[in-house]
Motif scaffolding. Structure first.
Motif, PDB file in Angstrom:
ATOM      1  N   CYS A 203      14.466  22.338   1.837  1.00  0.00           N
ATOM      2  CA  CYS A 203      14.309  23.297   0.736  1.00  0.00           C
ATOM      3  C   CYS A 203      15.285  23.195  -0.425  1.00  0.00           C
ATOM      4  O   CYS A 203      15.177  22.301  -1.241  1.00  0.00           O
ATOM      5  CB  CYS A 203      14.274  24.705   1.294  1.00  0.00           C
ATOM      6  SG  CYS A 203      12.609  25.316   1.080  1.00  0.00           S
TER       7      CYS A 203
ATOM      8  N   CYS B  21      13.734  19.777   9.446  1.00  0.00           N
ATOM      9  CA  CYS B  21      12.525  20.278   8.791  1.00  0.00           C
ATOM     10  C   CYS B  21      12.599  19.795   7.357  1.00  0.00           C
ATOM     11  O   CYS B  21      13.337  20.346   6.552  1.00  0.00           O
ATOM     12  CB  CYS B  21      12.498  21.805   8.887  1.00  0.00           C
ATOM     13  SG  CYS B  21      11.137  22.546   8.001  1.00  0.00           S
ATOM     14  N   GLN B  22      11.924  18.691   7.066  1.00  0.00           N
ATOM     15  CA  GLN B  22      11.882  18.195   5.680  1.00  0.00           C
ATOM     16  C   GLN B  22      10.515  17.589   5.402  1.00  0.00           C
ATOM     17  O   GLN B  22      10.362  16.785   4.513  1.00  0.00           O
ATOM     18  CB  GLN B  22      13.070  17.274   5.366  1.00  0.00           C
ATOM     19  CG  GLN B  22      13.359  16.183   6.382  1.00  0.00           C
ATOM     20  CD  GLN B  22      12.498  14.955   6.188  1.00  0.00           C
ATOM     21  OE1 GLN B  22      11.296  15.005   6.457  1.00  0.00           O
ATOM     22  NE2 GLN B  22      13.088  13.855   5.740  1.00  0.00           N
TER      23      GLN B  22
ATOM     24  N   TYR C 111      18.190  29.238  11.986  1.00  0.00           N
ATOM     25  CA  TYR C 111      17.630  28.450  10.872  1.00  0.00           C
ATOM     26  C   TYR C 111      18.625  28.402   9.720  1.00  0.00           C
ATOM     27  O   TYR C 111      19.283  29.404   9.425  1.00  0.00           O
ATOM     28  CB  TYR C 111      16.345  29.159  10.438  1.00  0.00           C
ATOM     29  CG  TYR C 111      15.764  28.740   9.109  1.00  0.00           C
ATOM     30  CD1 TYR C 111      14.716  27.829   9.043  1.00  0.00           C
ATOM     31  CD2 TYR C 111      16.240  29.286   7.916  1.00  0.00           C
ATOM     32  CE1 TYR C 111      14.171  27.455   7.827  1.00  0.00           C
ATOM     33  CE2 TYR C 111      15.697  28.921   6.697  1.00  0.00           C
ATOM     34  CZ  TYR C 111      14.662  28.016   6.655  1.00  0.00           C
ATOM     35  OH  TYR C 111      14.115  27.655   5.454  1.00  0.00           O
TER      36      TYR C 111
ATOM     37  N   SER D 299      19.602  25.789   5.854  1.00  0.00           N
ATOM     38  CA  SER D 299      19.206  24.686   4.971  1.00  0.00           C
ATOM     39  C   SER D 299      20.445  23.904   4.565  1.00  0.00           C
ATOM     40  O   SER D 299      21.512  24.491   4.373  1.00  0.00           O
ATOM     41  CB  SER D 299      18.520  25.244   3.725  1.00  0.00           C
ATOM     42  OG  SER D 299      18.368  24.223   2.763  1.00  0.00           O
TER      43      SER D 299
ATOM     44  N   THR E  80      17.777  28.657   1.082  1.00  0.00           N
ATOM     45  CA  THR E  80      16.673  28.323   1.977  1.00  0.00           C
ATOM     46  C   THR E  80      15.365  28.485   1.207  1.00  0.00           C
ATOM     47  O   THR E  80      15.370  28.961   0.072  1.00  0.00           O
ATOM     48  CB  THR E  80      16.641  29.274   3.181  1.00  0.00           C
ATOM     49  OG1 THR E  80      16.339  30.586   2.681  1.00  0.00           O
ATOM     50  CG2 THR E  80      17.967  29.281   3.923  1.00  0.00           C
TER      51      THR E  80
ATOM     52  N   ASP F 277      16.354  23.141   7.346  1.00  0.00           N
ATOM     53  CA  ASP F 277      15.210  23.030   6.439  1.00  0.00           C
ATOM     54  C   ASP F 277      15.644  22.579   5.041  1.00  0.00           C
ATOM     55  O   ASP F 277      16.390  23.284   4.356  1.00  0.00           O
ATOM     56  CB  ASP F 277      14.530  24.415   6.388  1.00  0.00           C
ATOM     57  CG  ASP F 277      13.235  24.399   5.626  1.00  0.00           C
ATOM     58  OD1 ASP F 277      12.865  23.334   5.092  1.00  0.00           O
ATOM     59  OD2 ASP F 277      12.584  25.452   5.559  1.00  0.00           O
TER      60      ASP F 277
ATOM     61  N   ASP G 108      13.871  32.310  12.475  1.00  0.00           N
ATOM     62  CA  ASP G 108      13.672  31.450  11.300  1.00  0.00           C
ATOM     63  C   ASP G 108      14.379  32.096  10.116  1.00  0.00           C
ATOM     64  O   ASP G 108      15.300  32.911  10.288  1.00  0.00           O
ATOM     65  CB  ASP G 108      12.163  31.242  11.065  1.00  0.00           C
ATOM     66  CG  ASP G 108      11.844  29.936  10.365  1.00  0.00           C
ATOM     67  OD1 ASP G 108      12.012  29.879   9.128  1.00  0.00           O
ATOM     68  OD2 ASP G 108      11.453  28.963  11.038  1.00  0.00           O
TER      69      ASP G 108
ATOM     70  N   LYS H 257      17.216  24.899  13.324  1.00  0.00           N
ATOM     71  CA  LYS H 257      16.177  24.310  12.465  1.00  0.00           C
ATOM     72  C   LYS H 257      16.814  24.188  11.090  1.00  0.00           C
ATOM     73  O   LYS H 257      17.260  25.185  10.516  1.00  0.00           O
ATOM     74  CB  LYS H 257      14.961  25.234  12.431  1.00  0.00           C
ATOM     75  CG  LYS H 257      13.888  24.840  11.426  1.00  0.00           C
ATOM     76  CD  LYS H 257      12.671  25.737  11.598  1.00  0.00           C
ATOM     77  CE  LYS H 257      11.630  25.553  10.520  1.00  0.00           C
ATOM     78  NZ  LYS H 257      10.512  26.495  10.694  1.00  0.00           N
TER      79      LYS H 257
END
Ligand code: GAL
Length: 734
Positions: A490, A530-531, A452, A454, A459, A488, A412, A486
């Motif tokens: 953010c 991932c939101q 991971y 963003s 991130t 994300d 992550d 993943k």
């Protein structure tokens, strides 16, 4: 009249005196730091005024990474001690301090919580910890019936800061109030519970502890012990109580103070293993189906339990694939779309088993069943390192979790460097010596590699995001052998704020962009959005070819969080899940978690943990373990490695469960399965144990199998007790 006047005056200065309690909420306040401010003679007449029950930010003081001092002038009446059971010490209960405090009484330090930046151990926040400091009545420095100065030095690292939540109060406690009882339940090897009794008060605590272990199902007392003890301040007394790790038991403790006869009782439901031990003979524990895109590398480890060494063979293996005989790792690639069927045989000294598999080769063949594996966030958070990932991966193999299908090892947030390379490619920080080497190491063992990022500039953890570098990042992932991303939201919030039209398209855009570049890579990369469920992501996730999407904010290891995310927020989402595209209610919170380098046992009770795994498998959720696998105990292995339970999650029909009944505190969730049967979870979400007649919800004309115990149920077992926050997990067949 006079008394009335005194009360008005005390109320005005924020002081309240009750029989055995003095409390005050107002103080004088000064920004900055000077240890001489602890001295009673310091002139604080020109200091400001502050309310100690509210953070200083709320009162016009924004003090970050710095100190502030509170001073309270207080007459402490000797009448406080009247009628008290003990006359040795009083307790100063402080407000909580965001983040750390030191408390001085008339210039003398009486207590401190957390670590100040200059301390030997360094800064350590203790913002949510209540503070209670005992002070000796005679030697502690209290000036009875005179003016006392209580000075509190507070350090704050990040907003908000300062004292908050409750007033400062002084009370005479009962000696027993200082007794703290802690339990550590270790369901591993020889299961036992460690009990620790500590006395935080400056008097010796004499008493007796009675402990018993009771079978929760039959009510029988399985063991008992009684021990006299004498506990000095901060000299904890410890004892260990063994128990049977397979029985569903509760540990009860009663401590009796020998002076007053007052008691403290505690009840701790112990961990229990329902999953029967796997046979020594080989047993296939996987869905009979998996997929790959044409030409993408096949990375698959056949999940088979049983004694090692084991030999894996396949007489009709499709051309282009290679099976490693010693560990059942499949590799290679297939260019032509289609369904490829073959039979794998696993053999060891005790016997032989075989299973027919279908490998589906096609453009949308990623994640035909929900992904199973591990993610670093719920345990290590930003303290993740390559070493920690490898240690959990090794434990995944050694402890047999890979034999149940767990294969993704996902890093992550926290792997990125501070700056990109001069050519704009993403760089890794020094906790990750080589992503490529890590990827190779995992693939060699048939495990998969996740990462991971963003779509924004940063991130959530403040590391570099992928904005304006999406293609470069997708290419880097490919070169490292990444199998899972993943992504994300953010930092993308800042970009999104600039959008004039904040309709669904504005939420889809950043995810569509990365999808394009990921799918251009010559390997299968599971795409995890991932939101947190914004813009009903479940309605459009599959159209951006996402393999899963988080439906909510972050989970934590409490019943409230798990209930809210798992039950309340997933109801009604079943229709959006299908093979290749799954709702994601966030990662698992069993085992040792902690979101830092300090891990602790999950705070869910054992029953809540059974409910968690039952519900997540019913929901066809991603099954990403969130704990340190190296420290995983037998109880957690039992939860995660029950093949009948996991096969519900991996059912190839790919239908998610929905709530089919809500009857007071009883919730029934059901999902249809590929073989025509159904899986049912019957949950007691209330605070009391409940007698449940399963026939009320499911016709008794079916065959019932208890999935956790892997055993068929008789008609009279359909009336049962479901403990608070516990469940029954059933497979129901015609
Ligand atoms: C959150 C996300 C968590 C974790 C974290 C990393 O937004 O929901 O699961 O990835 O960011 O900073």
């Amino acid at each position: 009249m006079k008394r009335h006047f005194l009360l008005v005056l005390l109320t005005f200065v924020g002081i309240c005196v009750e029989a055995q309690n003095v409390s005050v909420s107002k103080a004088r306040f000064q920004k900055g730091d000077d240890l001489s401010w602890a001295k009673p003679e310091t002139n604080d007449a020109a200091w400001g005024e502050i309310d100690m029950t509210k953070n200083w930010d709320d009162q016009g003081y924004a003090i970050n990474n710095a100190y502030g001092w509170y001073r309270v002038h207080l007459n402490i009446p000797s009448s406080l001690l009247k009628g008290a059971k003990q006359e040795k010490f009083v307790i100063f209960d402080l407000p909580k301090a965001d983040d750390t405090d030191e408390c001085y009484l008339n210039g003398k330090l009486i207590g401190k919580t957390g670590g100040m930046p200059g301390d030997a151990g360094g800064y350590k926040s203790a913002w949510s910890v209540p503070r209670s400091y005992p002070v000796d009545i005679k030697t502690g420095g209290i000036r009875w019936d005179q003016d006392n100065v209580i000075a509190i030095r507070v350090y704050n690292a990040g907003e908000p800061g300062g004292l908050f939540e409750r007033p400062l109060s002084i009370r005479v406690p009962s000696a027993l109030d200082g007794l703290k009882m802690n339990f550590t339940d270790v369901n591993d090897g020889n299961a036992h519970c460690n009990i620790e009794l500590n006395n935080v008060y400056p008097v010796v605590q004499n008493g007796k502890l009675d402990v018993s272990i009771i079978d929760r199902e039959s009510g029988a007392v399985l063991s008992k012990l009684s021990k006299k003890m004498s506990i000095k301040q901060n000299k904890p007394v410890r004892l260990t109580v063994p128990y049977d790790k397979k029985k569903v038991c509760v540990l009860t403790t009663q401590y009796t103070d020998s002076k007053t006869g007052k008691t403290i009782t505690k009840r701790l439901p112990l961990k229990y293993i329902l999953t029967p031990a796997a046979p020594a003979t080989p047993r296939f524990n996987a869905a009979p189906l998996f997929g790959v895109r044409p030409g993408s590398p096949v990375i698959y480890r056949f999940p088979v339990s049983g004694e090692r060494p084991m030999k894996f063979t396949c007489a009709d293996l499709p051309a282009g694939l290679n099976l490693k005989e010693a560990d059942g790792v499949l590799s290679g690639k297939i260019d032509r779309p289609g369904d490829y069927t073959f039979t794998v045989v696993a053999e060891n000294a005790k016997g032989k088993a075989s299973q027919k598999f279908t490998l589906k080769v096609g453009d949308r063949m990623i994640a035909l069943t929900p992904p199973m594996g591990w993610n670093s966030w719920n345990c290590w958070a930003l303290s993740v390192s390559q070493e920690k990932v490898m240690s959990s991966a090794q434990a995944l193999l050694d402890k047999g979790l890979a034999d149940y299908g767990y294969c993704y090892m996902n890093i992550d947030d926290g792997w990125e460097a501070e700056k990109r390379n001069p050519d704009g490619t993403i760089a890794v920080n020094n906790k990750f010596p080589s992503m490529k080497a890590l990827g190779d190491w995992l693939h060699e063992r048939g495990l998969k590699f996740g990462i991971y990022s963003s779509p924004g500039d940063y991130t959530c953890g403040g590391y570099l995001g992928s904005i304006d570098h999406e293609l470069q990042d997708a290419e880097s992932y490919n070169s490292w052998g990444i199998d899972y991303l993943k992504y994300d939201w953010c930092g993308y919030g800042r970009e999104h704020a600039k959008e004039k039209d904040k309709g669904v398209a504005s939420y889809v855009r950043p995810y569509l962009l990365m999808q394009k570049f990921l799918r251009e890579q010559p390997r299968d990369i599971f795409y995890s959005l991932c939101q947190y469920g914004m813009a009903n992501v479940w309605e459009w996730g599959r159209f951006v070819d996402a393999n899963s999407w988080r439906t909510t904010g972050d989970i934590t290891d409490t019943w409230r969080s798990m209930y809210d995310i798992g039950f309340r927020r997933q109801a009604g989402l079943a229709e959006y899940a299908a093979p290749g595209h799954w709702n994601d209610p966030d990662m698992l919170i069993v085992g040792k978690v902690g979101w830092s380098s300090n891990l602790r046992d999950s705070r869910l009770t054992p029953d809540e943990q059974y409910t968690h795994i039952t519900l997540w498998t019913l929901l066809a959720s991603n099954m990403l373990i969130g704990c340190d696998i190296a420290q995983m105990d037998d109880f957690t292995i039992g939860l995660l490695c029950n093949h009948e339970v996991n096969l519900i999650n991996q059912d190839i029909l790919g239908k998610q469960a929905d709530r089919v009944a809500k009857d007071g505190d009883i919730e029934v969730w059901a999902r249809p399965l590929a073989d025509g049967s159904q899986a049912f979870g019957i949950f007691n979400v209330g605070e009391e144990d409940k007698q449940v007649d399963i026939k009320k919800y499911i016709s008794p004309n079916f065959k019932f199998r208890d999935l956790w115990r892997q055993k068929d149920l008789s008609a009279d077992e359909l009336i049962c007790t479901i403990p608070t926050h516990g469940c029954k997990y059933l497979k129901v067949t015609k």
